[in-house]
Every structure is written in structure tokens, then in C-alpha cells.
Design an enzyme around this catalytic site. Structure first.
Site, PDB file in Angstrom:
ATOM      1  N   SER A  27       0.858  -1.070  -0.030  1.00  0.00           N
ATOM      2  CA  SER A  27      -0.087   0.164  -0.519  1.00  0.00           C
ATOM      3  C   SER A  27       0.847   1.673   0.005  1.00  0.00           C
ATOM      4  CB  SER A  27      -1.063   0.028   0.882  1.00  0.00           C
ATOM      5  OG  SER A  27       0.274   0.302   2.202  1.00  0.00           O
ATOM      6  N   LYS A  28       0.207   1.996  -0.178  1.00  0.00           N
ATOM      7  CA  LYS A  28       1.448   3.577  -0.502  1.00  0.00           C
ATOM      8  C   LYS A  28       1.977   3.694   1.192  1.00  0.00           C
ATOM      9  CE  LYS A  28       0.759   8.487  -0.967  1.00  0.00           C
ATOM     10  NZ  LYS A  28      -0.734   9.855  -1.226  1.00  0.00           N
ATOM     11  N   ARG A  29       1.119   3.259   2.678  1.00  0.00           N
ATOM     12  CA  ARG A  29       2.420   3.501   3.546  1.00  0.00           C
ATOM     13  C   ARG A  29       3.795   2.495   3.366  1.00  0.00           C
ATOM     14  NH1 ARG A  29       1.493  -0.794   7.305  1.00  0.00           N
ATOM     15  NH2 ARG A  29      -0.664  -1.801   6.547  1.00  0.00           N
TER      16      ARG A  29
ATOM     17  N   GLY B  78       5.631   2.673   0.192  1.00  0.00           N
ATOM     18  CA  GLY B  78       6.309   2.602  -1.016  1.00  0.00           C
ATOM     19  C   GLY B  78       5.527   2.588  -2.235  1.00  0.00           C
TER      20      GLY B  78
END
Length: 473
Positions: free
Chosen positions: A238-240, A242
Site C-alpha cells: 500500500s501507499k504506506r 511505498g
């Protein structure tokens, strides 16, 4: 056989590292075998596809230098071709019109779920001999009802699917638009794709696509389904973790070849080698060596790989990139020696954005000294040394790092102190804190005039008895 691979992203979101790894593997395999790499934009999802997402894909591919030999092709510009093939399927009996209403399909689905059966179309319209007029319809592919489909996957090995588990896929919606799985088949056939390298989330689509290709009389390509990239904690990326737009890595000052180097190793290896040039990747890569297991994204490892490439990259190229990063920080760069800055900073930064932050003091005179550094190094005793140093530096003819280093060493010897007792107060005076590149290189880059101004400011700061604050001058 001439190898032809394709990268076929859907412009419904960001081009993130999972997509980039797929593109890289397709590109490398084509380059390794002297083949052709095709870029295809699969934009049939008109509600979610955006021009902005397409632009991000094209910009990202250009930054990474994953140059396409053909394309980009757009599926929405090929609708006439898809409808032509649908007509041929209907004519040949490989497809049929389905008039089932949405309500009937929903009732059927609910009943199957209640019976703990796999939801699938029951084929009600498959053998119709009379067709109602004025009733909306879709077109379904007539999937074989017996036998199996064997996918000889280059990564996972043989995967067998029972045709009885595959229902009759819709290939044209009631509005006349073709569906994704059908468009992919026609595209791969028309574009003579020999190797389909994609994420393993597409593996379940493969048997249906193979059956449609066989209905076209085509030989299916070789399939290679890549395992997922997980987050460092083993969960979906996910975005957290990378999973951001690839262009954000560009903004952060990563080198494209470093990002590709890191991604190629997420699922593939070549002995114990960690750092690869693009040429080395092309020479060594083989899809047969890709691991079956998922890989975990590690931001720290990516930063390390990037630093290794920063240390190897051409100084003039990095200088231009550093100037861009400094501009993004709003810093007026003037006519500094950027190559010299790069050479003394490249071992101290994990990316070019960090290098720019570390180099800010070269362009912006310290307005405030770091409190801890000032208390420790800008003392009365240091003030006397800085005064002697200022006088000595004023008379230097050859303002170069070797000459300056010799002067600092001689001054420390004459004063009966270590070189650090001279260098650290000088470093705080020049950089505002206790960390900078080698002090002789720092002096050389700043130049005589600026160095002397900063020395004078530090001496006045000490003389005023301040512990922290804006230096005068």
C-alpha cells in the site's frame, strides 16, 4: 521466433512499483532476445480511466527509459476491430447473444451462493434458435463445456483449469462496448505477442483467454505470471509501504536505474550480485529464473541501492539533477561548482533530495547556528583560533582544497591543537552546524569571499557572548 512482449497498464490509477516491475521484466526479456517491446494502454474502463493517469504512465516510462518499440496503442481506438472479431465469433458459432435480464442473473447468483456453488452463468441462452427483437442483449463467448486448459506458466509451471468451471464470459456489453478480457485476446493476437508477462492476479483470466485465442485459430503465447510484491510486514503493498506513483520517486531524487535495479531483484536473482547496470540486467535476465514466492518491498534496501548508484553515476549528470532539486527547494543556485558539490556529498546522501538539503548551506548563509554545535565549538578559545585562521586565509593565493588543507594543518600544529580543534569551529562557522563535507572541500566550494564573511560572522557571534542566535554582518 521473434520475441514480442507487451506492457499493458490500465490508466485507472497510479503507475506504482508493481506495474513498473512488470514493465521492466517485459522490457528486459525483449531486449535480452533482440525482440520487440510493445506499450498498450488498456483504457476500456471509460468511467475510471483518465488522461492524467495516462500521462503519468507515459512520463514514468520515459523517466525510467523503458522505451517502447511500438505504441502506445489505445484499446478505445480499436473498437471497430473488436466488433469485427465479435461478428466473426457470432458467425462461426463461437459466441452467442444473451438476453437474460440483470434481475434473472442476480436471482441465479444468489441461489448458487445459497447452495454453496460457484457463481457462474447457466448457459440458458447458449442454444437459442429464436432471438427476441427489441430486447437488450450482451454477447457471450461459448466456452468449451468439456476438457481442460493447461497453462504452461514460465514461473508457476503447469496450471490446469477445468472448462466446466469456466462460464461463458461476456465479450460485448449491452451498450455495444467490448470487455477487457476479449480486447486483450484480440490485441495479443493482432500484435503477435509471443510472451505475456504480467501479475499473477491475472492467472485466472488466462484459461478463458486461451480458449478465445484457440477459437481465433491462434497459438497462445507463453505466459509468465509474476508473484505479488508485498509490504515489509507481509501484507498487501500500500501507499504506506511505498506503493506511490513512480514519479514520486523521481521527485524524491532517486535515480531511475537504481529503482530498476532494486525492482529487478524483487523476485529474480543472478548469483549474489546486488548492483546491476542496465546493460548487466539485459545480459543476465531470464524469466525462467523468476521466483514463485512473493517478494517484500523494503524502503531501506531501495535507499541503499540508490546510494550505490549515486556513488557510481557521472558527476556532471548528478550536478544537473542536484540543481533541479535545489530549485525545487526554492534556492537560487547561482554559478556554483555543482560537480564539486556532488563529489563531496555523494557518499553522504541516499537520494538527490537529501543531497540538496545537505547542500543548502552552500547557497544560504547560516542565519542561526545549531544550538548544540554552537555551545560546543563556538567558544572563546575557538574565537581566537578563528581569528588567526581568518588572517591566514586572507593571504592565500591558490584557493584550492589541497592548499587549504595544508594551511589548516599548519595552523593546528602551530597552535598545539589537533586538526579537529580548528576544523570543527570552522565547520560550524561555514555550515551552521557540526556536519559538512571535508572542511577543505567546503572552503574551496564556498570560495574566499563567502568563507571570510562567514568566519567574521562567527567571530562576532562569539565576541557577543551569544549561545545561539543570528550572526551579525
Amino acid at each position: 521466433m521473434t520475441v514480442r512482449t507487451r506492457f499493458a497498464p490500465s490508466p485507472t490509477g497510479l503507475l506504482h512499483i508493481g506495474g513498473v516491475r512488470t514493465a521492466l521484466y517485459c522490457w528486459l526479456y525483449a531486449r535480452r532476445h533482440g525482440g520487440t517491446f510493445v506499450l498498450r494502454i488498456e483504457d476500456t474502463d471509460r468511467e475510471r480511466s483518465t488522461d492524467a493517469a495516462i500521462e503519468v504512465i507515459l512520463e514514468g516510462m520515459a523517466w525510467l527509459k523503458l522505451d517502447a518499440d511500438e505504441g502506445p496503442f489505445y484499446q478505445t481506438r480499436r473498437y471497430e476491430r473488436y466488433r469485427e472479431v465479435i461478428g466473426e465469433f457470432l458467425q462461426a458459432g463461437h459466441a452467442y447473444r444473451c438476453y437474460c435480464t440483470r434481475e434473472r442473473l442476480e436471482e441465479m447468483r444468489n441461489a448458487q451462493l445459497a447452495a454453496k456453488e460457484k457463481p457462474r452463468y447457466d448457459g440458458r441462452c447458449r442454444h437459442l434458435t429464436e432471438h427476441p427483437t427489441g430486447v437488450p442483449s450482451v454477447v457471450r463467448f461459448k466456452n468449451p463445456e468439456t476438457g481442460t486448459v493447461v497453462v504452461d506458466d514460465a514461473v508457476h509451471g503447469k496450471v490446469v483449469f477445468d472448462n466446466r468451471e469456466l462460464d461463458d464470459l461476456i465479450i460485448e456489453r449491452s451498450d455495444g462496448n467490448p470487455t477487457y478480457n476479449f480486447c486483450v485476446v484480440v490485441d495479443d493476437w493482432d500484435m503477435k505477442i509471443t510472451h505475456v508477462i504480467r501479475g499473477d492476479d491475472h492467472l485466472n483470466n488466462t484459461p478463458r483467454q486461451i480458449n478465445m485465442l484457440r477459437a481465433l485459430g491462434a497459438t497462445p503465447p507463453v505466459y509468465a505470471h509474476l508473484p505479488m510484491i508485498l509490504g515489509s510486514d507481509g501484507t498487501k503493498l500500500s501507499k504506506r509501504h511505498g506503493a506511490v506513483s513512480v514519479l514520486e520517486y523521481q521527485e524524491e531524487g532517486f535515480l531511475p536505474e537504481a529503482l530498476l535495479n532494486y525492482l529487478v531483484r524483487l523476485g529474480w536473482s543472478h548469483g549474489d550480485q546486488e548492483i546491476f547496470s542496465i546493460e548487466e540486467m539485459v545480459a543476465a535476465f531470464d524469466i525462467a529464473d523468476v521466483n514463485k514466492a512473493a517478494s517484500a518491498f523494503n524502503a531501506d534496501k531501495l535507499a541503499w541501492v540508490n546510494q550505490q548508484h549515486l556513488m557510481r553515476a557521472d558527476g556532471a549528470r548528478l550536478a544537473a539533477l542536484l540543481r533541479t532539486q535545489l530549485g525545487a527547494l526554492g534556492i537560487d543556485c547561482g554559478s556554483a561548482d555543482f560537480v564539486a558539490i556532488v563529489e563531496c556529498q555523494r557518499e553522504r546522501a541516499k537520494n538527490l533530495k537529501e543531497m540538496a538539503e545537505n547542500s543548502r548551506f552552500f547557497f544560504v548563509r547560516p542565519g542561526v547556528y545549531e544550538e548544540k554545535a554552537a555551545k560546543k565549538h563556538l567558544t572563546v578559545e575557538a574565537g581566537a583560533l578563528l581569528g588567526t585562521l581568518e588572517a591566514a586565509l586572507t593571504g592565500v593565493g591558490d584557493w584550492s582544497a589541497p592548499v587549504l588543507h595544508a594551511l589548516l594543518t599548519d595552523l593546528a600544529t602551530a597552535a598545539g591543537v589537533t586538526l579537529g580543534k580548528v576544523a570543527q569551529p570552522l565547520r560550524v562557522a561555514l555550515a551552521g552546524g557540526a556536519v559538512s563535507p571535508p572542511i577543505d572541500a567546503t572552503l574551496a566550494i564556498l570560495g574566499r569571499e563567502e568563507s571570510l564573511v562567514r568566519l567574521g560572522n562567527a567571530r562576532r557571534f562569539i565576541a557577543a557572548g551569544s549561545q545561539i542566535g543570528a550572526p551579525g554582518g
